[in-house]
Design an enzyme around this catalytic site. Sequence first.
Site, short mmCIF file in Angstrom:
data_model
loop_
_atom_site.label_atom_id
_atom_site.label_comp_id
_atom_site.label_asym_id
_atom_site.label_seq_id
_atom_site.Cartn_x
_atom_site.Cartn_y
_atom_site.Cartn_z
CB THR A 103 -0.96 0.04 1.21
OG1 THR A 103 -0.18 -0.03 2.41
CG2 THR A 103 -1.94 -1.11 1.18
N GLY A 104 2.16 1.12 0.14
CA GLY A 104 3.03 2.30 0.11
C GLY A 104 3.17 2.83 -1.30
CE LYS A 133 -3.19 1.72 5.35
NZ LYS A 133 -1.89 2.10 4.78
CB ILE A 155 13.06 -3.23 -3.28
CG1 ILE A 155 12.44 -4.36 -4.11
CG2 ILE A 155 13.38 -2.02 -4.16
CD1 ILE A 155 13.33 -4.95 -5.16
CD GLU A 165 19.82 3.36 -1.72
OE1 GLU A 165 18.93 3.57 -2.57
OE2 GLU A 165 20.91 3.95 -1.68
CE1 TYR A 224 17.56 -2.29 -13.83
CE2 TYR A 224 17.21 0.09 -13.83
CZ TYR A 224 17.10 -1.14 -13.21
OH TYR A 224 16.53 -1.22 -11.98
CD GLU A 272 28.81 -1.86 -6.91
OE1 GLU A 272 28.22 -1.44 -7.92
OE2 GLU A 272 28.40 -1.66 -5.75
CG HIS A 302 25.73 0.34 -4.80
ND1 HIS A 302 26.16 -0.26 -5.95
CD2 HIS A 302 24.47 0.77 -5.05
CE1 HIS A 302 25.20 -0.22 -6.86
NE2 HIS A 302 24.16 0.42 -6.34
#
Lengths: 290, 290, 378, 378
Positions: free
Chosen positions: A17-18, A43, A96, A98, A159, A209, A247
Amino acid sequence: MSILINKDTKVLVQGITGRDGSFHTGKMKDYGTNIVAGVSPGKGGQTVHDIPVFNTVEDAVKATGATVSIIFIPAPIAGDAILEAADGGIKLVICISEGVPTLDMVKATAYLKKKGVQLIGANCPGLITPGESMIGILPGNIFKKGNIGLMSRSGTLTYLMVSLLTQAGLGQSTCVGIGGDPVAGLYYEELLEMFQNDPETEAIVLIGEIGGDAEERAAQYIKNHVTKPVVAFIAGQTAPPGKRMGHAGAIISSGSGSAEEKIAAFESIGVPVARLPIDIPKLMKELLSK
Amino acid sequence: MSILINKDTKVLVQGITGRDGSFHTGKMKDYGTNIVAGVSPGKGGQTVHDIPVFNTVEDAVKATGATVSIIFIPAPIAGDAILEAADGGIKLVICISEGVPTLDMVKATAYLKKKGVQLIGANCPGLITPGESMIGILPGNIFKKGNIGLMSRSGTLTYLMVSLLTQAGLGQSTCVGIGGDPVAGLYYEELLEMFQNDPETEAIVLIGEIGGDAEERAAQYIKNHVTKPVVAFIAGQTAPPGKRMGHAGAIISSGSGSAEEKIAAFESIGVPVARLPIDIPKLMKELLSK
Amino acid sequence: MKIHEFQAKEIFSRYSIPVTKETVCYTTDEVCTASERLGYPVVVKAQVHAGGRGKAGGVKLARTLDDAKNAANQILGMDIKGYTVEKVLVAQGVKFNKEFYVGMTIDRNTKSVLFMASKEGGVEIEEVAKDNPEAILKFPIDPELGMAPFLARKIAFQLFDDFSLVKQGADLFQKLYKIFLDTDSSLVEINPLVITDDGNLLALDGKMNFDDNALFRQKEIEALNEPTEDEKKEIQAKESGLTYIRLDGNIGCMVNGAGLAMASMDVIKHFGGQPANFLDIGGSSNPQKVIDAMNLLTSDKNVKVIMINIFGGITRCDDVAKGLVTALEQLKMDIPIVIRLSGTNAEEGLRIIASQNLPVVGSLSEAAQEAIRLVNAM
Amino acid sequence: MKIHEFQAKEIFSRYSIPVTKETVCYTTDEVCTASERLGYPVVVKAQVHAGGRGKAGGVKLARTLDDAKNAANQILGMDIKGYTVEKVLVAQGVKFNKEFYVGMTIDRNTKSVLFMASKEGGVEIEEVAKDNPEAILKFPIDPELGMAPFLARKIAFQLFDDFSLVKQGADLFQKLYKIFLDTDSSLVEINPLVITDDGNLLALDGKMNFDDNALFRQKEIEALNEPTEDEKKEIQAKESGLTYIRLDGNIGCMVNGAGLAMASMDVIKHFGGQPANFLDIGGSSNPQKVIDAMNLLTSDKNVKVIMINIFGGITRCDDVAKGLVTALEQLKMDIPIVIRLSGTNAEEGLRIIASQNLPVVGSLSEAAQEAIRLVNAM
């Protein structure tokens, strides 16, 4: 086949719901991902994009049989959300969020290991099996079904790489964003094993990286266990020591974790490392034509 | 065969330099138990009964290959000693110490489960495979090699039962004192499974007492899984509710955990329950002669 | 170890769990003053280490000063299950809608802290457990995870409909779990936990028991101990290495080992006798222990006969016999004794005892029957 | 986030870890007063957020008041790796026998807190790690177990021969682990940990770094933050949703995504250019972010050209292009810009930008080369 997820994977969205949760739930659903439930405490009973919302993961799993959960929860409480997923019967958690405190991740990864639950992230863009299921915040349109397995610590760089591969006609079996945090879930070694065992994956792209020695360990693993062609790229050749490059995990500490070391590790075992992103499809085609 | 231990079992004694540890190490060694090492922090390099003493379990295991540890450590720090054993590579821990805080046992049993390590006790007299190995504080001379498997929450009551069995010519395969604490390691169900699977065990004696519902659960387990003859005894028929009868776990709480309930549970599935200790060998002989 | 309601609620308060406004009082005057200050109605509640005080008349509502005075007069000094009421708690009367039960204890089977909750609060939870066990929700807590926020919330969702109460409940459960760990509790209960008229959770009652084995690291808790006379005797016995529990019979028992001690009592009962106590002298042949044990037994005026049952294990029976002989020589007591020895070196032990003209018997059954015969012959 | 030695040792002290007697001083006068009070010898140590201060002359022993004054004069105001020394720590000189290293950090591979210890303390641990890696003992801590007493003792036995030191060490390691957890550290070090002449352990130096992601729950720690001017800029950028790190080159970079930002810098370098910064604007087409980012870039006088590299993912390139156009219209800046867009709706985005007469290029390599050409043409 593919690794980790396919079109039948039943997905639960924690934090549905966010703002971010709702937005990306719509995107995932549009892609064709089989989103079966959402969780948002207090909710329960509502719907988001016609998906039923539950108060707890346990309720959602019982009602829908979801086995994978994606987490869009503010970082300070994301660690608890990961634990709830594992406790509630979820088998693969994608976080997800961060900025999750490192010690929360230490606790969560230990608990998930005990429970036999897999984790991707935190601080990751998720994963995709093109044409079947996208669980994350990835732009589905740039991916193309095919035989390249891809894993990366970075989002937008992935991507770029994927769109270069797709443009070059190299489709992907599964692409996994493993996230940019120092303590995270599935990492190169586990994914290399999965790709090696996946009949649909012909070759592997590894995007690393600076920071830590995961790439060096991956090189070691490839040397001992991977027979499929691998091409690598390492971001951060120009990063100064002691600075976190965006990161949380991208930092060269005490002279280790540099791009040079990582590139050398791959090249020493015959894995070509692209110097420019555009070289990735080129190197891959060379390897595949051998 | 036998369960858990035999003459080849390599045993380590934690707290070997203490009064009890040293005394019982002598007794175990006299019995023929293969004691290979002792641990006592700060006493590494010494010997006790010609057994080498190490500072840590890890050192002792590395040097001697011990797989079983017996703990004679003061109760306030016995929980830590159990953790050390499990962390140090021990596969079966026997904790003799009486009075270990319950929450320490909660933590220890959870950690040992994760590590795949077995525990007997705390607050137990240990176990014996007669003629092969005695790991505990049991009076070895009253035991006799044979085919009765015995398990008990009590110490001296076990000795009484064993001497009655031995006098009646009924030797024992393995006898295990599981201890009198509410939170303990191996319990009836696990041991019943081991005895059921042990070719050398023909019949089983189960000695229970008031408190908890372990006997009721054992009865259920016997009903579903045990084909060998079982005889039971329950101590504490005269114990008043709400009082701990010596053992921390021997308490009738809120009207449950009483001897009557436990006796009824066994008799309802056809397991005879001796009213007097002297009846145990009698009932056993009756069952065996069928 | 048990503490009183008011002490449990003081601990709850320290962890910011909302409790009623209240004062502990030792006299009727104090009750009156406290009631006036708190404002009516107040509830006057006996503070004793026994359950069922409500049924015993130990809890009274007072709407006026007179009520409060009467309640205090009735409750102070009252006997509840053998405990004399020496203090009462005067608590502000609270309007509430619903009563819940929440509690934690140790679960032997899952080997963990068990969190329990029920919508059927306000009554004795043992009754709910008997009549409607499904009404009690049970959650074993993984010690690695503890009462994680999500878990507290999951439990709260099963109790409360309103999300604001879910959040309050989840917060309260986390605090309660922390209390359990911090104090080495063996039982923590709030019964009832109520929803007040203004929609907040409030602990109307509180109960805490503690793990005796952990008191060495809980000095603050240990300081709250108020043992009864019987319990003082038990504590004193413990200090001599003896485990003693007084019962109502007339055959005093002295046994080595808890299980054997229970079995010895059972055998006495089996043959129609009444054990006067549980007494485990542990595994030692030290005569002093026997002397201490004898003194304990003879301090109970109900004891008519003493039955001694020793199984020699590591400790040899002959050593025990010598200890017994030495102890009995020093004691010069006139209560008849029946002695039963078995196990390691039993024959030698029996010989030593017989040579001192002490009565010995061959088996536990015979010992019990002989003790009963002696009692009946008096 | 980093704190100073004196702050780390204050935290150690709070957990009863023994540290040197010491005072932090901001002026030469304060140093003199502190030295007189502590008694000679004293050690005067620069307090800056940079390593290698010993080699840089930032640590001096003083045996007299004159020594102390000279040391203060030399060290205060000194530059160490770009940090100006504004305060020094005056610490009592201590006689000691041996120097050890103990530290904790996060281990990415075992996903746990890693405890490290070495008998080769007193030198930079990175050098030990390079020259003699076996000299550093490493123990990943199971979070379920924590620094259990046995584990702390096991480590201590590998460092110390004397059992009294083993016990002291084990105690200290447990406290250090608690500090790590309590404060959300990312690094805790004592180097050297010494054995004093009277046989006790003492922390002669202390270092602590913290997990920035956890500062929200570490307000006390956060209050100790002393960002440099560059770091202030980074913090300010963070507040606008930007991740910014200043570098020494002249090509300003604006990129969405940390990995892509690093790769963009790498490509510039690959073609012989020098990136002026790392700048990740995240995933949004909000023109305000572009304006904030541009302001950041142009506040750096070294920036001669700006290269914008956007990969449209979920955010569509045409939306981003519109945001860019709006932002650039408002900014009216005279620094040349090279824009590269790719990904979702890239063609539409490029069309919008081209229609505004903004320079666009086809690939990242071309963008970097064009930016370098522009710089070289100046």
